[in-house]
Design an enzyme around this catalytic site. Structure first.
Site, short mmCIF file in Angstrom:
data_model
loop_
_atom_site.label_atom_id
_atom_site.label_comp_id
_atom_site.label_asym_id
_atom_site.label_seq_id
_atom_site.Cartn_x
_atom_site.Cartn_y
_atom_site.Cartn_z
N TYR A 1 -11.92 -64.26 -55.37
CA TYR A 1 -13.31 -64.38 -55.82
C TYR A 1 -13.42 -65.01 -57.21
O TYR A 1 -14.48 -65.43 -57.63
CB TYR A 1 -14.00 -63.00 -55.84
CG TYR A 1 -14.16 -62.36 -54.47
CD1 TYR A 1 -13.82 -63.06 -53.31
CD2 TYR A 1 -14.65 -61.08 -54.33
CE1 TYR A 1 -13.95 -62.48 -52.07
CE2 TYR A 1 -14.80 -60.49 -53.09
CZ TYR A 1 -14.43 -61.20 -51.95
OH TYR A 1 -14.56 -60.62 -50.72
N ASP B 1 -4.19 -56.73 -41.47
CA ASP B 1 -4.73 -56.73 -40.10
C ASP B 1 -4.41 -55.41 -39.39
O ASP B 1 -5.25 -54.83 -38.69
CB ASP B 1 -4.21 -57.95 -39.30
CG ASP B 1 -2.76 -58.27 -39.57
OD1 ASP B 1 -2.20 -57.78 -40.58
OD2 ASP B 1 -2.15 -58.99 -38.77
#
Ligand code: NAD
Length: 366
Positions: free
Chosen positions: A142, A224
């Protein structure tokens, strides 16, 4: 007598309503333990724009800097949505986090047994869930440079950069181990080390820091796998530490395990100052809820549990934090519900009534 200086920044909408109840709970802790709290209120967000034309006035920043901890409500609302990005109410919170260098975001996701049916997941999956997700807040994808979009005759090319330094990883890893130590002493570090070199460094640094915490068990899980396990077997987790983007997604995923937005507290921590706990900003995860603001019906529990986190992480008052949390559990066990957590046909109480009941339950434990 110890006196703690707390900056109170209620902000807008239901932020104003729920923060009052969190302050009352801290006052009742003060009254019963002899601890002194000095509450100083400041303007932030839309309320500050209306009063002085900017979402984070210098006086508020000054107040926050001098405080041991900040109790924050929520900011924003339709009234200020037309303003340019830089002047929006929400900027007040982002600027405050940046100015105070709050780099670790803590979000507990706890399923209270009496509310398990409010979760969209089956009771058999969520029952017993008690997870703390720690997200690195100031680095990674970010904020990394270079970033931007290049437009060429052949089409566009967009870039974001995931970047972390040893120092950034180490400081959030230490928060992870410190928090795990105050909980069930199990830390899961989440990364994508099978693909990303940033994750290779992340894993290396976290593993090195673990040597300073022999009493905490560390494991590494790929992001994941973690995303699947959170909705499949959430009870396997205790404390999770991860980088900014993964933490953004996983903390929202973990939030649904707890049922309502009105139940979720959070903390954003910076480095500990000399001789005191971490600098911290404590706030409910929810926003200003314009749909119910001003009606006195908002659930104050997220704000009250944020005050419990303030006691635990900034003031090092674990026993008092436990009492506040037990008080919340007791009031829920007695069947009291605000609208957001009530099952069909259950009696509904308002913000202030819920606050009153929790204050009384706190005081009865001393
Ligand atoms: P929201 O969290 O304010 O509301 C979402 C839904 O949850 C609404 O239906 C609301 O009534 C309900 N809800 C939220 N908290 C509740 C509580 N304590 N008790 C009962 N019900 C509750 O999210 P939103 O509607 O997306 O955002 C509204 C405004 O809040 C926007 O301006 C947004 O930018 C701002 N916001 C601020 C923060 C913050 O200050 N940290 C966080 C999120 C959103």
């Amino acid at each position: 007598m110890t006196t703690f200086r707390i900056a109170v920044l209620p902000g807008d909408g239901i932020g104003q309503e729920v923060t009052v109840e969190a302050v009352r709970v801290l006052q009742s802790v003060g009254k019963t333990t002899g601890l002194g709290f000095e509450f100083e209120q400041g303007l932030i967000g839309g309320a500050a724009i209306d009063a002085v034309g900017t979402p984070l006035p210098p006086a508020t920043l000054d107040l926050a800097r001098k405080a041991q901890a900040i109790l924050f409500g929520a900011v924003g609302g339709p009234k200020w949505d037309h303003l340019p990005q830089e002047q929006r109410a929400e900027r007040g919170l982002l600027a405050l986090r940046k100015e105070l260098d709050l780099f670790a975001n803590l979000r507990p996701a706890r399923c209270f047994p009496m509310l398990a049916d409010a979760s969209p997941l089956k009771r058999s999956v969520v029952d017993g869930t008690d997870i703390m997700v720690i997200r690195e807040l100031t680095g990674g994808l970010y904020f990394g440079e270079p970033r931007g979009i290049e437009r060429t005759p052949d089409g566009a090319r967009a870039v974001n950069t995931m970047v972390y330094t040893t120092r950034e990883i180490e400081r959030v890893a230490r928060v992870g181990f410190d928090v795990a130590r105050k909980r069930r002493k199990r830390l899961t570090s989440v990364d994508k080390a099978n693909v990303l070199v940033v994750s290779t460094l992340w894993r290396e640094v976290v593993t090195r820091v673990a040597k300073d915490y022999p009493d905490v068990t560390l494991d590494h899980v790929l992001v994941d796998n973690c995303a699947m396990a959170l909705v499949n077997k959430p009870t396997q987790f205790d404390t999770i530490v991860t980088e900014n983007t993964f933490g953004d997604i996983l903390s929202d995923e973990a939030a649904i395990l707890a049922g309502s937005m009105g139940m979720l507290p959070s903390a954003s921590l910076g480095l500990a100052g000399a001789g005191r706990g971490a600098v911290g900003l404590y706030e409910p995860v929810h926003g200003t809820a314009p749909d119910i603001a001003g009606k006195g019906v908002a659930n104050p529990i997220a704000a009250i549990l944020s005050a419990a986190m303030l006691l635990r992480y900034s003031l090092d008052r674990a026993t008092d934090a436990d009492r506040v949390e037990h008080a919340v559990v007791r009031v829920l066990e007695q069947g009291h519900r605000t609208g957001d957590i009530a099952a069909r046909g259950e009696k509904v109480i308002g913000t202030k009534e819920m606050g009153d009941l929790i204050v009384r339950a706190v005081e009865s434990q001393y």
